[in-house]
Design a protein around this motif. Structure first.
Motif, mmCIF file in Angstrom:
data_model
loop_
_atom_site.group_PDB
_atom_site.id
_atom_site.type_symbol
_atom_site.label_atom_id
_atom_site.label_comp_id
_atom_site.label_asym_id
_atom_site.label_seq_id
_atom_site.Cartn_x
_atom_site.Cartn_y
_atom_site.Cartn_z
ATOM 1 N N VAL A 96 -1.848 -5.554 -18.524
ATOM 2 C CA VAL A 96 -0.778 -6.377 -17.965
ATOM 3 C C VAL A 96 -0.604 -5.957 -16.510
ATOM 4 O O VAL A 96 -0.233 -4.821 -16.232
ATOM 5 N N VAL A 97 -0.939 -6.852 -15.571
ATOM 6 C CA VAL A 97 -0.820 -6.497 -14.153
ATOM 7 C C VAL A 97 0.575 -6.865 -13.666
ATOM 8 O O VAL A 97 0.986 -8.018 -13.745
ATOM 9 N N ALA A 98 1.307 -5.839 -13.211
ATOM 10 C CA ALA A 98 2.641 -6.092 -12.673
ATOM 11 C C ALA A 98 2.508 -6.446 -11.202
ATOM 12 O O ALA A 98 1.838 -5.753 -10.452
ATOM 13 N N ILE A 99 3.124 -7.550 -10.805
ATOM 14 C CA ILE A 99 3.074 -7.975 -9.404
ATOM 15 C C ILE A 99 3.610 -6.865 -8.501
ATOM 16 O O ILE A 99 3.090 -6.607 -7.423
ATOM 17 N N SER A 100 4.646 -6.162 -8.997
ATOM 18 C CA SER A 100 5.225 -5.091 -8.172
ATOM 19 C C SER A 100 4.191 -3.995 -7.920
ATOM 20 O O SER A 100 4.130 -3.439 -6.827
ATOM 21 N N ASP A 101 3.355 -3.695 -8.924
ATOM 22 C CA ASP A 101 2.292 -2.700 -8.713
ATOM 23 C C ASP A 101 1.304 -3.185 -7.661
ATOM 24 O O ASP A 101 0.879 -2.422 -6.793
ATOM 25 N N LEU A 102 0.935 -4.471 -7.764
ATOM 26 C CA LEU A 102 0.006 -5.046 -6.778
ATOM 27 C C LEU A 102 0.572 -4.878 -5.373
ATOM 28 O O LEU A 102 -0.113 -4.410 -4.463
ATOM 29 N N ILE A 103 1.839 -5.247 -5.228
ATOM 30 C CA ILE A 103 2.462 -5.208 -3.897
ATOM 31 C C ILE A 103 2.593 -3.765 -3.413
ATOM 32 O O ILE A 103 2.173 -3.436 -2.299
ATOM 33 N N ASN A 104 3.129 -2.892 -4.271
ATOM 34 C CA ASN A 104 3.320 -1.492 -3.863
ATOM 35 C C ASN A 104 2.008 -0.835 -3.473
ATOM 36 O O ASN A 104 1.929 -0.147 -2.451
ATOM 37 N N ASN A 105 0.978 -1.045 -4.292
ATOM 38 C CA ASN A 105 -0.291 -0.394 -3.998
ATOM 39 C C ASN A 105 -0.933 -0.958 -2.745
ATOM 40 O O ASN A 105 -1.570 -0.237 -1.992
ATOM 41 N N THR A 106 -0.754 -2.258 -2.529
ATOM 42 C CA THR A 106 -1.292 -2.854 -1.302
ATOM 43 C C THR A 106 -0.598 -2.230 -0.096
ATOM 44 O O THR A 106 -1.259 -1.840 0.870
ATOM 45 N N ILE A 107 0.718 -2.114 -0.180
ATOM 46 C CA ILE A 107 1.459 -1.527 0.947
ATOM 47 C C ILE A 107 1.000 -0.094 1.183
ATOM 48 O O ILE A 107 0.702 0.299 2.316
ATOM 49 N N MET A 108 0.899 0.681 0.103
ATOM 50 C CA MET A 108 0.468 2.081 0.260
ATOM 51 C C MET A 108 -0.914 2.150 0.889
ATOM 52 O O MET A 108 -1.174 2.972 1.771
ATOM 53 N N LEU A 109 -1.803 1.260 0.425
ATOM 54 C CA LEU A 109 -3.168 1.261 0.943
ATOM 55 C C LEU A 109 -3.173 0.939 2.445
ATOM 56 O O LEU A 109 -3.901 1.558 3.220
ATOM 57 N N TYR A 110 -2.339 -0.004 2.846
ATOM 58 C CA TYR A 110 -2.258 -0.360 4.263
ATOM 59 C C TYR A 110 -1.740 0.804 5.104
ATOM 60 O O TYR A 110 -2.262 1.072 6.188
ATOM 61 N N ILE A 111 -0.729 1.484 4.585
ATOM 62 C CA ILE A 111 -0.163 2.603 5.349
ATOM 63 C C ILE A 111 -1.229 3.680 5.536
ATOM 64 O O ILE A 111 -1.475 4.170 6.644
#
Ligand SMILES: Nc1ncnc2c1ncn2[C@@H]1O[C@H](COP(=O)(O)OP(=O)(O)O)[C@@H](O)[C@H]1O
Ligand SMILES: [Mg+2]
Lengths: 401, 227
Positions: free
Chosen positions: A362-377
């Motif tokens: 189950v992919v949580a949208i919040s995980d997608l967003i949080n991990n994308t942000i972390m990856l960008y930082i």
């Protein structure tokens, strides 16, 4: 400033399009894998939790479980309470349970088990166990001498599927002896075998309330617990509050409370594992991007010196590399998301088979967003530092390299 | 106009102190094509770097177009180089990921020139140097001489007050060298471009209006050629 950023972006696009293809693809692939890794692990864990939730609600306790006050063994006046609860808006139906420890005997096999007395018509409205009869039929109100038994107690034909001790392949139609703690021993006709996929539900044995009363020889108005099904759009904690308004002493727990109690530790451990996975992934991303940009900038030291000599600001040069990293990260995230989505699609059709059921990520949208942000930082830092180091070099030193 | 007064540049190497320039004074007039010559290690590049604001003198004063460069901070020096100076280096130093035309207009973009304007300027300068059919080529699709001419176009697109060139022909064969030197001469004559060029090839002197010879960090000869 905006102009400078535009020039940096111009250089970054050219740098990516006309730089080494091989290293570009490899970098994007690594970021994609890192991203997949960050998303996939939590999605499986969420999948597990989802299965646990579904099983608790569908086969065990419904949406809400009412159990006796901790100082008491039983819920008194159970049917009066059931009536009241049934009238609460948002409640579909409450079902009264009386469970007791018994010994089951079949063909020389003896097994301790938990026997639950139910009113089948109520129970059908609260759990979906009645839909999960792998052999025979579910109980009906008023039936005597009939019992239904979960597959983990009756036993599979193929013993390797048994998860613990069983009665050795008991089937519908077979006789099974039940020894009660009050000394009564009685042979029952097995009406059906339950197979829900939930280990807890598949261990139980059920008789009707009438049968319980005939065994005890009196009317029973006591319950060991009561389970409640709510409307699909009712909010369980609200219903819980309503139940407490009756001023009852009993303990009322929503499935969320139960899940927390049952899986709290497991969820904590999962969360810990998860954080470790994410940290390791981010470290890999940092190291890879750092090295990629370090190599790019070190190979271009003289180039960078010349650009500075021509009057190109240091920041334009740094931002060029930062943009390159961010573009590669964006492409990596896109590829990674595609990978995750494909894996989820495949695993929806072919789920992981676990003893407790089929687990689909189950992919949580919040995980997608949080991990994308972390990856960008992380990518920003990994691009900025090596670019800053080379771009800060003295012009002539850089040009002599 | 450049006025250099008593420039010294020393490198403190710990055990030894290298005196790259020991007190150089000179004045360069607008429109001059000056050759700085001398043996290897005589201080030619050091002098060019000081005049071109790529380095700072240990002692002495430089006045560029009326500005005492000591008064400029690092940012202002960068802006000054971007807007008013041009450079050509020995190894061309084109940005490998950019095409010929992009290399030429990169600094114009940074200066904030409009796209139409810098594209027109780029085309006209490339046409002048005979490379207008190579706009979209990459540096590795050009010969050394062609690359150096693109580098000259890059330095010239902004019509700098002074164009500096440090041994621009060192990597070229004599035919390409002549092409490049002819181009410098043409720019100097037709556009009254001030050029300061370092060279150590004697035959280059025929192109210069004025030859300054350095030895051990001192000017030993400064002569206008009488033609
Ligand atoms: N960064 C430096 N560190 C130490 N010594 C230097 C440095 N740059 C130049 N020099 C020395 O200064 C002198 C003049 O160098 P340079 O101006 O490059 O000579 P040219 O260009 O005439 O060959 C040489 O002795 C050289 O070794
Ligand atoms: Mg030199």
């Amino acid at each position: 400033m905006l102009l400078d950023l535009r020039v940096s972006f111009f250089l970054a696009i050219r740098g990516i399009l006309r730089g080494s293809r091989g290293s570009l693809y490899l970098t994007i692939l690594i970021i994609a894998m890192v991203f997949t890794n960050m998303i996939f692990m939590p999605s499986i864990i969420l999948g597990f939790i989802k299965v646990a939730e579904d099983q608790i609600i569908t086969y065990q306790t419904g949406n809400i479980l009412i159990s006796p006050h901790e100082d008491e063994a039983y819920i008194e006046d159970a049917f009066a309470l059931q009536e009241k609860i049934n009238r609460i808006p948002g409640v579909l139906r409450a079902s009264v349970h009386y469970s007791t420890g018994v010994t089951l005997r079949y063909k020389g096999n003896t097994l301790g088990s938990n026997l639950v007395a139910i009113n089948p018509d109520d129970e059908r409205l609260v759990t979906d166990v009645y839909q999960k009869m792998s052999d025979g039929y579910y109980l009906a109100d008023g039936e005597n001498d009939e019992i239904i038994i979960g597959i983990q107690t009756s036993g599979h034909k193929d013993e390797s599927l048994d998860m613990g001790a069983t009665l050795g392949y008991l089937k519908a139609g077979d006789p099974v002896t039940v020894e009660y703690t009050n000394g009564i021993s009685k042979v029952y006709h097995v009406k059906g075998i339950i197979e829900t996929g939930s280990y807890y539900a598949d261990q139980g044995a059920y008789i009707t309330w009438d049968e319980l009363e005939s065994v005890y020889g009196r009317d029973m108005d006591l319950a060991t617990d009561m389970i409640v099904r709510t409307d699909p759009d009712a909010y369980e904690p609200d219903v819980k509050t309503q139940i407490y308004r009756f001023g009852i002493r009993e303990k009322v727990q929503t499935w969320q409370d139960l899940l927390e109690e049952a899986m709290g530790r497991a969820v904590q451990n999962f969360a810990m594992l998860n954080s470790i996975t994410i940290i390791v992934s981010l470290i890999i991303a940092v190291v890879v991007l750092f090295i990629v940009i370090m190599i790019k900038t070190l190979n271009s030291r003289r180039q960078i010196g010349v650009l500075k000599a021509l009057g190109v600001e240091k920041n334009i040069i740094i931002h060029n590399y930062v943009f390159q990293v961010l573009i590669m990260t964006t492409l990596g995230v896109i590829v990674g998301t595609t990978l995750v989505e494909s894996m989820v699609a495949i695993l929806t059709v072919y789920p992981f088979q676990f003893p407790d059921g089929e687990v689909t990520p189950v992919v949580a949208i919040s995980d997608l967003i949080n991990n994308t942000i972390m990856l960008y930082i992380v990518a920003f830092i990994a691009g900025y530092i090596p670019a800053w180091r080379v771009a800060s070099e003295d012009i002539l030193t850089a040009m002599r390299s | 106009m450049i006025i250099a007064e008593n420039l010294t540049r020393t490198y403190d190497m710990g055990k030894v102190i290298v005196h790259a320039l020991r007190g150089v004074s000179l004045t360069i007039q607008k429109g001059e094509f000056i050759g700085i010559m001398g043996a290897s290690g005589s201080g030619k590049s050091t002098l060019l770097h000081l005049l071109g604001l790529l380095d700072k003198p240990t002692k002495g004063r430089i006045t560029l177009a009326g500005v005492d460069v000591k008064t400029l901070n690092d940012r202002q020096r960068t802006r000054f180089r971007l807007k008013r100076l041009g450079y050509v280096f020995q190894d061309y130093a084109l940005v490998p990921e950019l095409t010929v035309e992009e290399n030429v207009y990169l600094t114009s973009m940074i200066r904030g020139t409009s796209k139409e304007e810098y594209q027109a300027q780029t085309y006209s300068i490339l046409e002048r140097i005979g490379l207008s059919d190579r706009l979209n080529h990459k540096h590795n699709e050009l010969s050394g001489g062609q690359q150096q001419r693109v580098a000259i176009a890059r330095a010239m697109v902004n019509k700098p007050e002074i164009l500096f060139a440090d041994e621009p022909c060192a990597n070229l064969d004599s035919e390409s060298s002549r092409n490049v030197l002819d181009l410098f001469k043409q720019i100097n004559k037709e556009m009254a471009q001030t050029i300061v060029m370092v060279s150590h090839e004697d035959w280059h002197t025929e192109y210069f209006d004025r030859v300054i010879i350095l030895r051990d960090g001192l000017i030993i000869s400064d002569g206008k050629k009488s033609d």
